[in-house]
Motif scaffolding. Sequence first.
Motif, PDB file in Angstrom:
ATOM      1  N   UNK A 226       0.768  -1.193  -0.008  1.00  0.00           N
ATOM      2  CA  UNK A 226       0.027   0.027   0.020  1.00  0.00           C
ATOM      3  C   UNK A 226       0.955   1.407   0.115  1.00  0.00           C
ATOM      4  N   UNK A 227       2.035   1.224  -0.592  1.00  0.00           N
ATOM      5  CA  UNK A 227       2.715   2.335  -0.666  1.00  0.00           C
ATOM      6  C   UNK A 227       2.556   3.176  -1.985  1.00  0.00           C
ATOM      7  N   UNK A 228       2.610   4.588  -1.878  1.00  0.00           N
ATOM      8  CA  UNK A 228       2.329   5.456  -3.002  1.00  0.00           C
ATOM      9  C   UNK A 228       3.245   5.348  -3.953  1.00  0.00           C
ATOM     10  N   UNK A 229       3.242   5.783  -5.036  1.00  0.00           N
ATOM     11  CA  UNK A 229       4.285   6.211  -6.126  1.00  0.00           C
ATOM     12  C   UNK A 229       5.512   6.580  -5.627  1.00  0.00           C
ATOM     13  N   UNK A 230       5.497   7.864  -4.893  1.00  0.00           N
ATOM     14  CA  UNK A 230       6.510   8.496  -4.378  1.00  0.00           C
ATOM     15  C   UNK A 230       7.373   7.621  -3.470  1.00  0.00           C
ATOM     16  N   UNK A 231       6.507   6.973  -2.418  1.00  0.00           N
ATOM     17  CA  UNK A 231       7.442   6.050  -1.705  1.00  0.00           C
ATOM     18  C   UNK A 231       7.900   4.909  -2.405  1.00  0.00           C
ATOM     19  N   UNK A 232       7.520   4.295  -3.316  1.00  0.00           N
ATOM     20  CA  UNK A 232       7.940   3.144  -4.109  1.00  0.00           C
ATOM     21  C   UNK A 232       9.203   3.636  -4.852  1.00  0.00           C
ATOM     22  N   UNK A 233       9.014   4.687  -5.323  1.00  0.00           N
ATOM     23  CA  UNK A 233      10.370   5.298  -5.909  1.00  0.00           C
ATOM     24  C   UNK A 233      11.605   5.479  -4.884  1.00  0.00           C
ATOM     25  N   UNK A 234      10.958   6.135  -3.658  1.00  0.00           N
ATOM     26  CA  UNK A 234      12.212   6.293  -2.797  1.00  0.00           C
ATOM     27  C   UNK A 234      13.061   4.941  -2.387  1.00  0.00           C
TER      28      UNK A 234
END
Length: 541
Positions: A226-234
């Motif tokens: 359930x991570x958003x795109x920004x956190x996935x990218x991080x």
Amino acid sequence: MFEGLPREYDVIVVGTGMVESILAAACARNGKTVLHIDTNEYYGAEWASFSLNGLIEWTQMQENPKIDINPQDDTEKILPIGNPLNVFRNVELKWNIEKTNEQTTTTENESIKPITLDVLEKQSRKFNIDLTPKLYYASGGLIDLLVQSNVGKYCEFKLVSRLLFERNGQIDNVPSSRADIFNSNDISLIDKRLLMKVIMNCSSMAIEDLNEEHDIPFIEYLKKQKLNDTLCHLIINSISMVDYNASTKEGIIKAKRYLDSIGRYGNSPFLYPLYGNGEMCQCFCRLCAVFGGFYFLRFPLAGFTIDSLNNQCTGIVSTTGERFRARDMVICNNSFLESVSSNKNVIHRTVLFTNKSIKSSEKEEVTYLRLSAQNKTGIHIIEVGFGPGCAPDGFFLLYIFQESSSENTDEIIEQLLRLTGDNFTRDNILGQLTFDQVDTMSTSSSSSTLSKLIVTHGPDGSIDHDSAVEAARNLFYEIYSNREEFLARAPDPEDIIIEGTDNTDETNNTDETNNTDETSTINTATDDTLATKTNTDTEAL
């Protein structure tokens, strides 16, 4: 030229790169006689660091003419060496500043004068420019080897104090700790908890617990958390440091290495050596010399001597005809073999000389930035300056490279300039070095059809040294299959007892000193400079 130099050794090592230097030190530490040579006039080969004038000379180096050597008898063959500089292609050094050839003197108003190439050349020795820039995971293979072998006493490090990543069209600091995450104003409270849950899972998961379920793409695994795109990218780009097509198993393993390294020597997973990466090869060479190794730079090497009856390498021969015999093995960097010239896999490397950091800061920083996007290979960017002794005060070196080259260098620079905006522009780029470095990782010891000839590889495009350390360890055990210890700890001077003297009092004093050392922690000088001063695996550099 060779007066006083023995003609027979257990091991002869050709090339002073990282793998060869580690192997030379390991062999000498185990009591083997070692001759370690290089045709260059500097240590490090592909891993070398140069002053500015040294770099300019390196870009102008020419191939040495080959000299034919006649065999001594019918059973001997000569395998001529290739040109080790063939691993570098398309070398180009361009300057955006003028060279005036004026013999100016430094004054109080020097800072307001226009920057010329003469200004940089006058401070040439303050530059330490890496051909192969790398970072050191605090819990990585090379740092562990430095502690294990006590080679760390020869080197010092700076903490990589600033990690950056791309977010919303600009570069921002990577939250590197629990405190950083919960103090961030850019992440909601719910997202902070989700992010910490994933980070804790990656950190606590054992490698042996990974199974077939973790073969799915890492991005899918993160989405399920359930991570958003920004956190996935991080996580993908700045913690695991993998590409978007990486598997979950690869992503977790690399995230775990990153997370395990944070806190060992500071609030960053990375260290950077003072005076550049070329120093590290010299540290292992120094250990080899301490244990009796012979060193010869600018060695006039003509080729390798081959026993045609047994199809084995017996040693080396100089351009003047002198032969040097190896009883156990000849270890050779594959840049000395003709086969390298046909290798088409290259790493595009760029060094920018700048007068401003890509992100302003109140203190001197060692900076690492990784850029990535879907369907693209990650781009590594390292910035060093005066702090680690790599550039004069007020100037910086910006290293740019990829693990597998796919992007045009100019496009990468333009992408970086878009992210930095007005803070860092093309006007801040004083000069640019670009070259292609042949990736010789695919050439292993098995590529040699000759017995008693071990072929080593040069650097790869990764950010760390783990492949070099692992290659050196595996090759050492290939040479000495009876499992002799690989780089046992070298004794400190106070641990050495000279036979035939009364050492009762001195021994007692030494024991007290050692007990004190074993309880010591990080010896931290000013500006996060780290030095190895301790005796156990858990103690710090």
